[in-house]
Scaffold this motif. Structure first.
Motif, PDB file in Angstrom:
ATOM      1  N   PHE A   1     -20.768   6.043  -5.181  1.00  0.00           N
ATOM      2  CA  PHE A   1     -20.658   4.606  -4.953  1.00  0.00           C
ATOM      3  C   PHE A   1     -21.627   4.198  -3.850  1.00  0.00           C
ATOM      4  O   PHE A   1     -21.722   4.865  -2.819  1.00  0.00           O
ATOM      5  CB  PHE A   1     -19.236   4.216  -4.529  1.00  0.00           C
ATOM      6  CG  PHE A   1     -18.225   4.362  -5.624  1.00  0.00           C
ATOM      7  CD1 PHE A   1     -18.107   3.394  -6.607  1.00  0.00           C
ATOM      8  CD2 PHE A   1     -17.395   5.474  -5.671  1.00  0.00           C
ATOM      9  CE1 PHE A   1     -17.170   3.531  -7.626  1.00  0.00           C
ATOM     10  CE2 PHE A   1     -16.458   5.619  -6.679  1.00  0.00           C
ATOM     11  CZ  PHE A   1     -16.350   4.646  -7.668  1.00  0.00           C
ATOM     12  N   PRO A   2     -22.360   3.108  -4.033  1.00  0.00           N
ATOM     13  CA  PRO A   2     -23.292   2.654  -2.984  1.00  0.00           C
ATOM     14  C   PRO A   2     -22.544   1.908  -1.870  1.00  0.00           C
ATOM     15  O   PRO A   2     -21.615   1.142  -2.136  1.00  0.00           O
ATOM     16  CB  PRO A   2     -24.238   1.716  -3.736  1.00  0.00           C
ATOM     17  CG  PRO A   2     -23.433   1.211  -4.874  1.00  0.00           C
ATOM     18  CD  PRO A   2     -22.467   2.312  -5.248  1.00  0.00           C
ATOM     19  N   PHE A   3     -22.951   2.143  -0.644  1.00  0.00           N
ATOM     20  CA  PHE A   3     -22.370   1.475   0.518  1.00  0.00           C
ATOM     21  C   PHE A   3     -23.501   0.962   1.397  1.00  0.00           C
ATOM     22  O   PHE A   3     -24.519   1.622   1.558  1.00  0.00           O
ATOM     23  CB  PHE A   3     -21.503   2.437   1.344  1.00  0.00           C
ATOM     24  CG  PHE A   3     -20.253   2.871   0.643  1.00  0.00           C
ATOM     25  CD1 PHE A   3     -19.105   2.114   0.702  1.00  0.00           C
ATOM     26  CD2 PHE A   3     -20.226   4.055  -0.072  1.00  0.00           C
ATOM     27  CE1 PHE A   3     -17.945   2.511   0.057  1.00  0.00           C
ATOM     28  CE2 PHE A   3     -19.077   4.466  -0.726  1.00  0.00           C
ATOM     29  CZ  PHE A   3     -17.937   3.685  -0.655  1.00  0.00           C
ATOM     30  N   GLU A   4     -23.314  -0.222   1.957  1.00  0.00           N
ATOM     31  CA  GLU A   4     -24.218  -0.770   2.959  1.00  0.00           C
ATOM     32  C   GLU A   4     -23.581  -0.505   4.313  1.00  0.00           C
ATOM     33  O   GLU A   4     -22.615  -1.172   4.690  1.00  0.00           O
ATOM     34  CB  GLU A   4     -24.426  -2.273   2.755  1.00  0.00           C
ATOM     35  CG  GLU A   4     -25.370  -2.621   1.639  1.00  0.00           C
ATOM     36  CD  GLU A   4     -26.809  -2.201   1.900  1.00  0.00           C
ATOM     37  OE1 GLU A   4     -27.233  -2.180   3.076  1.00  0.00           O
ATOM     38  OE2 GLU A   4     -27.495  -1.875   0.911  1.00  0.00           O
TER      39      GLU A   4
ATOM     40  N   VAL B   1     -12.278   6.594   6.315  1.00  0.00           N
ATOM     41  CA  VAL B   1     -12.127   5.286   6.943  1.00  0.00           C
ATOM     42  C   VAL B   1     -13.229   4.327   6.486  1.00  0.00           C
ATOM     43  O   VAL B   1     -12.956   3.184   6.122  1.00  0.00           O
ATOM     44  CB  VAL B   1     -12.122   5.414   8.486  1.00  0.00           C
ATOM     45  CG1 VAL B   1     -12.197   4.055   9.149  1.00  0.00           C
ATOM     46  CG2 VAL B   1     -10.881   6.161   8.950  1.00  0.00           C
ATOM     47  N   ILE B   2     -14.482   4.786   6.466  1.00  0.00           N
ATOM     48  CA  ILE B   2     -15.571   3.857   6.155  1.00  0.00           C
ATOM     49  C   ILE B   2     -15.699   3.557   4.671  1.00  0.00           C
ATOM     50  O   ILE B   2     -16.188   2.495   4.299  1.00  0.00           O
ATOM     51  CB  ILE B   2     -16.927   4.337   6.720  1.00  0.00           C
ATOM     52  CG1 ILE B   2     -17.374   5.645   6.095  1.00  0.00           C
ATOM     53  CG2 ILE B   2     -16.874   4.434   8.231  1.00  0.00           C
ATOM     54  CD1 ILE B   2     -18.748   6.097   6.503  1.00  0.00           C
ATOM     55  N   THR B   3     -15.245   4.470   3.794  1.00  0.00           N
ATOM     56  CA  THR B   3     -15.362   4.223   2.354  1.00  0.00           C
ATOM     57  C   THR B   3     -14.056   3.761   1.725  1.00  0.00           C
ATOM     58  O   THR B   3     -14.062   3.273   0.602  1.00  0.00           O
ATOM     59  CB  THR B   3     -15.819   5.493   1.608  1.00  0.00           C
ATOM     60  OG1 THR B   3     -14.817   6.495   1.709  1.00  0.00           O
ATOM     61  CG2 THR B   3     -17.141   5.995   2.133  1.00  0.00           C
ATOM     62  N   ARG B   4     -12.944   3.981   2.410  1.00  0.00           N
ATOM     63  CA  ARG B   4     -11.609   3.677   1.889  1.00  0.00           C
ATOM     64  C   ARG B   4     -11.321   4.460   0.605  1.00  0.00           C
ATOM     65  O   ARG B   4     -10.672   3.965  -0.308  1.00  0.00           O
ATOM     66  CB  ARG B   4     -11.434   2.178   1.653  1.00  0.00           C
ATOM     67  CG  ARG B   4     -11.502   1.370   2.917  1.00  0.00           C
ATOM     68  CD  ARG B   4     -11.168  -0.082   2.667  1.00  0.00           C
ATOM     69  NE  ARG B   4     -11.242  -0.825   3.895  1.00  0.00           N
ATOM     70  CZ  ARG B   4     -12.285  -1.584   4.229  1.00  0.00           C
ATOM     71  NH1 ARG B   4     -13.329  -1.670   3.448  1.00  0.00           N
ATOM     72  NH2 ARG B   4     -12.268  -2.241   5.353  1.00  0.00           N
ATOM     73  N   GLN B   5     -11.867   5.674   0.544  1.00  0.00           N
ATOM     74  CA  GLN B   5     -11.637   6.548  -0.598  1.00  0.00           C
ATOM     75  C   GLN B   5     -10.864   7.779  -0.155  1.00  0.00           C
ATOM     76  O   GLN B   5     -10.815   8.108   1.030  1.00  0.00           O
ATOM     77  CB  GLN B   5     -12.969   6.997  -1.212  1.00  0.00           C
ATOM     78  CG  GLN B   5     -13.755   5.875  -1.828  1.00  0.00           C
ATOM     79  CD  GLN B   5     -15.051   6.373  -2.423  1.00  0.00           C
ATOM     80  OE1 GLN B   5     -15.534   7.453  -2.109  1.00  0.00           O
ATOM     81  NE2 GLN B   5     -15.634   5.567  -3.279  1.00  0.00           N
ATOM     82  N   ASP B   6     -10.300   8.471  -1.121  1.00  0.00           N
ATOM     83  CA  ASP B   6      -9.602   9.717  -0.846  1.00  0.00           C
ATOM     84  C   ASP B   6     -10.622  10.769  -0.397  1.00  0.00           C
ATOM     85  O   ASP B   6     -11.743  10.808  -0.886  1.00  0.00           O
ATOM     86  CB  ASP B   6      -8.874  10.183  -2.113  1.00  0.00           C
ATOM     87  CG  ASP B   6      -7.934  11.338  -1.813  1.00  0.00           C
ATOM     88  OD1 ASP B   6      -8.422  12.492  -1.847  1.00  0.00           O
ATOM     89  OD2 ASP B   6      -6.759  11.090  -1.536  1.00  0.00           O
TER      90      ASP B   6
ATOM     91  N   LEU C   1     -22.112  13.447   6.416  1.00  0.00           N
ATOM     92  CA  LEU C   1     -23.001  13.924   7.481  1.00  0.00           C
ATOM     93  C   LEU C   1     -24.395  13.337   7.333  1.00  0.00           C
ATOM     94  O   LEU C   1     -25.006  12.898   8.308  1.00  0.00           O
ATOM     95  CB  LEU C   1     -23.087  15.455   7.468  1.00  0.00           C
ATOM     96  CG  LEU C   1     -21.950  16.212   8.120  1.00  0.00           C
ATOM     97  CD1 LEU C   1     -22.105  17.704   7.897  1.00  0.00           C
ATOM     98  CD2 LEU C   1     -21.882  15.910   9.603  1.00  0.00           C
ATOM     99  N   ARG C   2     -24.908  13.315   6.126  1.00  0.00           N
ATOM    100  CA  ARG C   2     -26.239  12.774   5.875  1.00  0.00           C
ATOM    101  C   ARG C   2     -26.297  11.293   6.254  1.00  0.00           C
ATOM    102  O   ARG C   2     -27.212  10.835   6.944  1.00  0.00           O
ATOM    103  CB  ARG C   2     -26.617  12.974   4.412  1.00  0.00           C
ATOM    104  CG  ARG C   2     -28.002  12.563   4.050  1.00  0.00           C
ATOM    105  CD  ARG C   2     -28.419  12.943   2.632  1.00  0.00           C
ATOM    106  NE  ARG C   2     -27.352  12.872   1.628  1.00  0.00           N
ATOM    107  CZ  ARG C   2     -26.778  13.936   1.067  1.00  0.00           C
ATOM    108  NH1 ARG C   2     -27.153  15.143   1.394  1.00  0.00           N
ATOM    109  NH2 ARG C   2     -25.831  13.797   0.165  1.00  0.00           N
ATOM    110  N   ALA C   3     -25.286  10.524   5.844  1.00  0.00           N
ATOM    111  CA  ALA C   3     -25.255   9.092   6.154  1.00  0.00           C
ATOM    112  C   ALA C   3     -25.127   8.851   7.659  1.00  0.00           C
ATOM    113  O   ALA C   3     -25.835   8.001   8.224  1.00  0.00           O
ATOM    114  CB  ALA C   3     -24.103   8.423   5.414  1.00  0.00           C
ATOM    115  N   MET C   4     -24.253   9.589   8.334  1.00  0.00           N
ATOM    116  CA  MET C   4     -24.050   9.390   9.769  1.00  0.00           C
ATOM    117  C   MET C   4     -25.298   9.783  10.565  1.00  0.00           C
ATOM    118  O   MET C   4     -25.646   9.130  11.546  1.00  0.00           O
ATOM    119  CB  MET C   4     -22.839  10.183  10.265  1.00  0.00           C
ATOM    120  CG  MET C   4     -21.506   9.733   9.697  1.00  0.00           C
ATOM    121  SD  MET C   4     -21.064   8.042  10.125  1.00  0.00           S
ATOM    122  CE  MET C   4     -21.383   7.213   8.593  1.00  0.00           C
TER     123      MET C   4
END
Length: 102
Positions: A8-11, A49-54, A64-67
């Motif tokens: 899923f894409p996230f901004e 927390v940031i994606t609201r996914q399981d 890790l890559r995104a952070m």
């Protein structure tokens, strides 16, 4: 920044992540972690927390890559103790003495 986590894409922005994690108590860190503010958070907790996914829906590597791209400090899984250093059980056994072989 646009990133894909669990297909899923996230901004995400650094400020948005800081705001999302505000007031969240960090769980004990047993693996990879992200430093947000002055706290160490497990990667999977941050991802949840940031994606609201399981947590089972994404990997730690994705978060890790995104952070890292957002500029947060990430810590890898601590390396195991070298083979030459005895663990606490071996140390206690050595203090009690080694058994005598007959």
């Amino acid at each position: 920044m646009r990133c894909v986590i669990a297909r899923f894409p996230f901004e995400l922005t650094k400020g948005g992540v800081l705001e999302s994690m505000k007031g969240i108590k960090p769980e004990p860190v047993t693996g990879e972690s992200v430093i947000i503010g002055r706290r160490h958070y497990p990667v999977k907790q941050v991802g949840q927390v940031i994606t609201r996914q399981d947590r089972r829906d994404f990997s730690a590597a994705e978060v890790l890559r995104a952070m890292t791209q957002l500029g947060f400090t990430c810590r890898a899984l601590p390396k195991a103790a070298p083979a030459g250093i005895a663990g606490s059980l071996q140390h206690a056994s050595a203090m009690l003495g080694t058994p005598v072989t007959v």
